[in-house]
Design a protein around this motif. Structure first.
Motif, PDB file in Angstrom:
ATOM      1  N   MET A   1      57.159  43.212  72.777  1.00 50.28           N
ATOM      2  CA  MET A   1      57.151  42.850  71.363  1.00 50.28           C
ATOM      3  C   MET A   1      56.020  41.862  71.058  1.00 50.28           C
ATOM      4  N   LYS A   2      55.826  40.887  71.950  1.00 51.05           N
ATOM      5  CA  LYS A   2      54.772  39.907  71.705  1.00 51.05           C
ATOM      6  C   LYS A   2      53.387  40.550  71.737  1.00 51.05           C
ATOM      7  N   ILE A   3      53.182  41.484  72.643  1.00 48.92           N
ATOM      8  CA  ILE A   3      51.873  42.144  72.732  1.00 48.92           C
ATOM      9  C   ILE A   3      51.618  42.984  71.485  1.00 48.92           C
ATOM     10  N   ARG A   4      52.650  43.636  70.990  1.00 46.67           N
ATOM     11  CA  ARG A   4      52.500  44.404  69.750  1.00 46.67           C
ATOM     12  C   ARG A   4      52.111  43.469  68.602  1.00 46.67           C
ATOM     13  N   ARG A   5      52.761  42.322  68.520  1.00 46.02           N
ATOM     14  CA  ARG A   5      52.425  41.345  67.471  1.00 46.02           C
ATOM     15  C   ARG A   5      51.004  40.816  67.659  1.00 46.02           C
ATOM     16  N   ALA A   6      50.613  40.594  68.905  1.00 45.42           N
ATOM     17  CA  ALA A   6      49.254  40.124  69.187  1.00 45.42           C
ATOM     18  C   ALA A   6      48.233  41.144  68.686  1.00 45.42           C
ATOM     19  N   ARG A   7      48.489  42.425  68.930  1.00 46.98           N
ATOM     20  CA  ARG A   7      47.578  43.470  68.448  1.00 46.98           C
ATOM     21  C   ARG A   7      47.493  43.468  66.929  1.00 46.98           C
ATOM     22  N   GLU A   8      48.635  43.292  66.271  1.00 46.99           N
ATOM     23  CA  GLU A   8      48.633  43.222  64.806  1.00 46.99           C
ATOM     24  C   GLU A   8      47.804  42.037  64.321  1.00 46.99           C
ATOM     25  N   MET A   9      47.985  40.900  64.968  1.00 47.90           N
ATOM     26  CA  MET A   9      47.242  39.699  64.576  1.00 47.90           C
ATOM     27  C   MET A   9      45.740  39.907  64.762  1.00 47.90           C
ATOM     28  N   MET A  10      45.353  40.578  65.835  1.00 42.04           N
ATOM     29  CA  MET A  10      43.926  40.834  66.075  1.00 42.04           C
ATOM     30  C   MET A  10      43.347  41.742  65.007  1.00 42.04           C
ATOM     31  N   GLU A  46      38.364  42.677  75.096  1.00 47.98           N
ATOM     32  CA  GLU A  46      37.948  44.083  75.021  1.00 47.98           C
ATOM     33  C   GLU A  46      38.645  44.777  73.858  1.00 47.98           C
ATOM     34  N   TYR A  47      39.935  44.512  73.701  1.00 49.79           N
ATOM     35  CA  TYR A  47      40.694  45.108  72.600  1.00 49.79           C
ATOM     36  C   TYR A  47      40.138  44.634  71.257  1.00 49.79           C
ATOM     37  N   LEU A  48      39.898  43.340  71.149  1.00 51.04           N
ATOM     38  CA  LEU A  48      39.381  42.774  69.905  1.00 51.04           C
ATOM     39  C   LEU A  48      38.028  43.385  69.562  1.00 51.04           C
ATOM     40  N   SER A  49      37.175  43.548  70.551  1.00 48.24           N
ATOM     41  CA  SER A  49      35.862  44.156  70.323  1.00 48.24           C
ATOM     42  C   SER A  49      36.000  45.602  69.859  1.00 48.24           C
ATOM     43  N   SER A  50      36.923  46.337  70.463  1.00 52.69           N
ATOM     44  CA  SER A  50      37.098  47.735  70.069  1.00 52.69           C
ATOM     45  C   SER A  50      37.661  47.840  68.657  1.00 52.69           C
ATOM     46  N   VAL A  51      38.574  46.966  68.308  1.00 54.68           N
ATOM     47  CA  VAL A  51      39.151  46.975  66.957  1.00 54.68           C
ATOM     48  C   VAL A  51      38.084  46.625  65.925  1.00 54.68           C
ATOM     49  N   LYS A  52      37.291  45.629  66.206  1.00 55.84           N
ATOM     50  CA  LYS A  52      36.235  45.224  65.272  1.00 55.84           C
ATOM     51  C   LYS A  52      35.199  46.338  65.127  1.00 55.84           C
ATOM     52  N   GLY A  53      34.886  47.026  66.231  1.00 52.38           N
ATOM     53  CA  GLY A  53      33.939  48.127  66.181  1.00 52.38           C
ATOM     54  C   GLY A  53      34.441  49.275  65.323  1.00 52.38           C
ATOM     55  N   ILE A  54      35.708  49.598  65.457  1.00 57.18           N
ATOM     56  CA  ILE A  54      36.306  50.662  64.654  1.00 57.18           C
ATOM     57  C   ILE A  54      36.322  50.273  63.182  1.00 57.18           C
ATOM     58  N   THR A  55      36.688  49.028  62.905  1.00 56.37           N
ATOM     59  CA  THR A  55      36.739  48.550  61.522  1.00 56.37           C
ATOM     60  C   THR A  55      35.363  48.626  60.878  1.00 56.37           C
ATOM     61  N   GLN A  56      34.329  48.202  61.605  1.00 56.48           N
ATOM     62  CA  GLN A  56      32.971  48.242  61.059  1.00 56.48           C
ATOM     63  C   GLN A  56      32.501  49.680  60.854  1.00 56.48           C
ATOM     64  N   ALA A  57      32.875  50.572  61.753  1.00 54.57           N
ATOM     65  CA  ALA A  57      32.474  51.967  61.626  1.00 54.57           C
ATOM     66  C   ALA A  57      33.108  52.628  60.396  1.00 54.57           C
TER      67      ALA A  57
END
Length: 59
Positions: A1-10, A46-57
């Protein structure tokens, strides 16, 4: 649950890894990072970088 919340926060908030670990009551950033990598197969950065890359794309 915490990891899921962490992903949402990122994805949705402008928080860094240290802030996320603290907000989710992890004892240390290192422990949070280990748990995240164990669950997700990649580090929080790595996750944060991938999320930011997708968002920018999508823009």
């Amino acid at each position: 649950m915490k990891i899921r919340r962490a992903r949402e926060m990122m994805r949705e908030e402008n928080c860094n890894i240290t802030e996320i670990a603290a907000r989710l009551s992890y004892g240390s950033v290192q422990y949070f990072s280990r748990q995240f990598k164990k669950e997700m197969g990649m580090s929080p950065m790595e996750y944060l970088s991938s999320v930011k890359g997708i968002t920018q794309a999508l823009r």
